[in-house]
Design an enzyme around this catalytic site. Structure first.
Site, short mmCIF file in Angstrom:
data_model
loop_
_atom_site.label_atom_id
_atom_site.label_comp_id
_atom_site.label_asym_id
_atom_site.label_seq_id
_atom_site.Cartn_x
_atom_site.Cartn_y
_atom_site.Cartn_z
CB CYS A 183 -11.39 40.47 4.10
SG CYS A 183 -10.58 41.90 4.86
CB CYS A 193 -10.30 45.27 2.86
SG CYS A 193 -9.45 43.94 1.97
CB CYS A 225 -6.38 44.63 4.11
SG CYS A 225 -7.61 43.90 5.24
CB CYS A 259 -7.28 39.66 3.91
SG CYS A 259 -7.56 41.12 2.88
CG ASP A 286 1.17 55.55 11.19
OD1 ASP A 286 2.15 55.53 10.42
OD2 ASP A 286 0.11 56.17 10.94
CD GLU A 335 5.91 53.75 8.35
OE1 GLU A 335 5.78 53.41 7.15
OE2 GLU A 335 5.28 54.69 8.86
CG ASP A 370 -3.44 57.77 10.97
OD1 ASP A 370 -2.77 57.72 9.93
OD2 ASP A 370 -4.05 58.79 11.35
#
Length: 372
Positions: free
Chosen positions: A346, A343, A323, A326, A186, A270, A353
């Site tokens: 979960c 989250c 997340c 999950c 990232d 990305e 990051d």
């Protein structure tokens, strides 16, 4: 291990004598003149092919005798650059070719390697000297050995009035040993990158370290009479600082990209639309300084050279909002001020990051499986 032939460039600073400096400057001016002359001719009539323009070069040399004083191959290369620019324009990959300016364009010229019938070579390297057409033997700061078969050399004059060469060779490269390691990256501004295994690489903020010095020199430059000797002295000092910043940044990007390529078999990043991001005036300077595009370019060609895989995922993939445990998507995390979140499904606690880099890795591995 497999080997492959790749195009590779070695860059060095050269230290020409005064006569060689004059000839380099004259050569740069001549290739610019040839490019602009035939571009103007193309505007008046219509563009002809490289071969048609190349046949007109001898006539042009008779008309302008000073064109004979420089490397003839570099003039042909200038026409090839014009031909390439027109081909890109016709394919819709770029705008109509623009005239080259002494102020705005890179000051450089390119010459090709060839072997004469007598057996002598147009370009040779011996110890810390390189032989170049018309220039003869020029000293250069040899920081490493040049291996491979020389294809061409670009001679460049920087804004700081320093001279450099880029020696392009075809070289046999051995692939690195394969590993089972895969990593998601990232890219950011606060930290340069965060990996899926939790490693954080700080943003060197190269430009910010020299901003005060650049600002002082800009103020001094504004007070000088334009084109005066003192104006040029300050302008040269300013160019040297910018050149130093660029070199530090380039060194950082090369070392980091090489480290990641050596340690991992698969790297996922990305696809960033940097041009669009630069429209944000608040972040434009920081985004330019961090050089994400150049970093990804380095990863890309090094992965190809050394038998590794670079996977680019879609720009709009919501890596920060998902997340990584999950898969639940929390859209509120789109707000950049949210650095840590829980989250609701979960109840995993996420660092923004690190979570994003884990999602980038998972998405990349899915794309990898789907493509096989």
């Amino acid at each position: 291990m497999q080997t492959k032939i790749v195009d590779k460039a070695y860059s060095f600073r050269i230290t020409p004598n005064k006569k060689q400096e004059e000839l380099i400057n004259k050569n740069i001016g001549c290739v610019r003149f040839v490019f602009n002359h035939f571009l103007a001719q193309s505007k008046d009539d219509k563009y002809l092919s490289y071969s048609k323009f190349a046949t007109q070069l001898p006539k042009l040399k008779k008309e302008y005798n000073w064109l004979r004083e420089v490397d003839s191959i570099s003039l042909q290369q200038s026409l090839k650059d014009l031909d390439k620019a027109f081909k890109r324009f016709f394919k819709g990959l770029g705008g109509f070719p623009k005239f080259k300016s002494k102020k705005n364009n890179k000051q450089s010229y390119r010459t090709q390697y060839f072997k004469r019938s007598s057996g002598t070579e147009s370009i040779e390297i011996k110890d810390n000297k390189i032989k170049l057409p018309k220039l003869g033997w020029v000293k250069f700061r040899k920081s490493r050995e040049v291996t491979g078969k020389i294809q061409n050399v670009t001679i460049r004059k920087s804004k700081a009035n320093k001279y450099y060469i880029s020696v392009c060779v075809q070289e046999e490269v051995e692939e690195l040993p394969q590993t089972d390691k895969a990593i998601g990256i990232d890219l950011g501004l606060k930290d340069f990158l965060i990996t899926s295994n939790g490693e954080v690489v700080s943003n060197p903020r190269t430009l910010s370290k020299y901003e005060n010095k650049i600002a002082r020199l800009n103020k001094r430059l504004a007070k000088k009479e334009e084109n005066s000797n003192n104006w040029y002295k300050v302008k040269n000092k300013l160019a040297r600082v910018h050149e130093k910043v660029a070199n530090i940044r380039k060194d950082f990007l090369h070392k980091l990209s090489t480290k990641l390529i050596r340690e991992n078999q698969t790297i996922v990043v990305e696809s960033l639309k940097v041009k669009n991001m630069l429209k944000n005036s608040r972040l434009a300077k920081s985004i330019s300084d961090v050089s994400w595009s150049k970093f990804v370019d380095y990863l890309s060609y090094k992965a190809e050279w050394y038998g590794k895989e670079l996977i680019k995922i879609d720009t709009f993939f919501p890596s920060s909002q998902l997340c990584s445990e999950c898969g639940y998507q929390k859209k509120e995390v789109k707000d950049l001020s949210v650095r840590e979140w829980e989250c609701p499904k979960c109840h995993s606690i996420h660092d923004r990051d690190i979570n994003a880099s884990k999602n980038i890795l998972q998405q990349g591995l899915q794309l990898q499986l789907a493509s096989r």
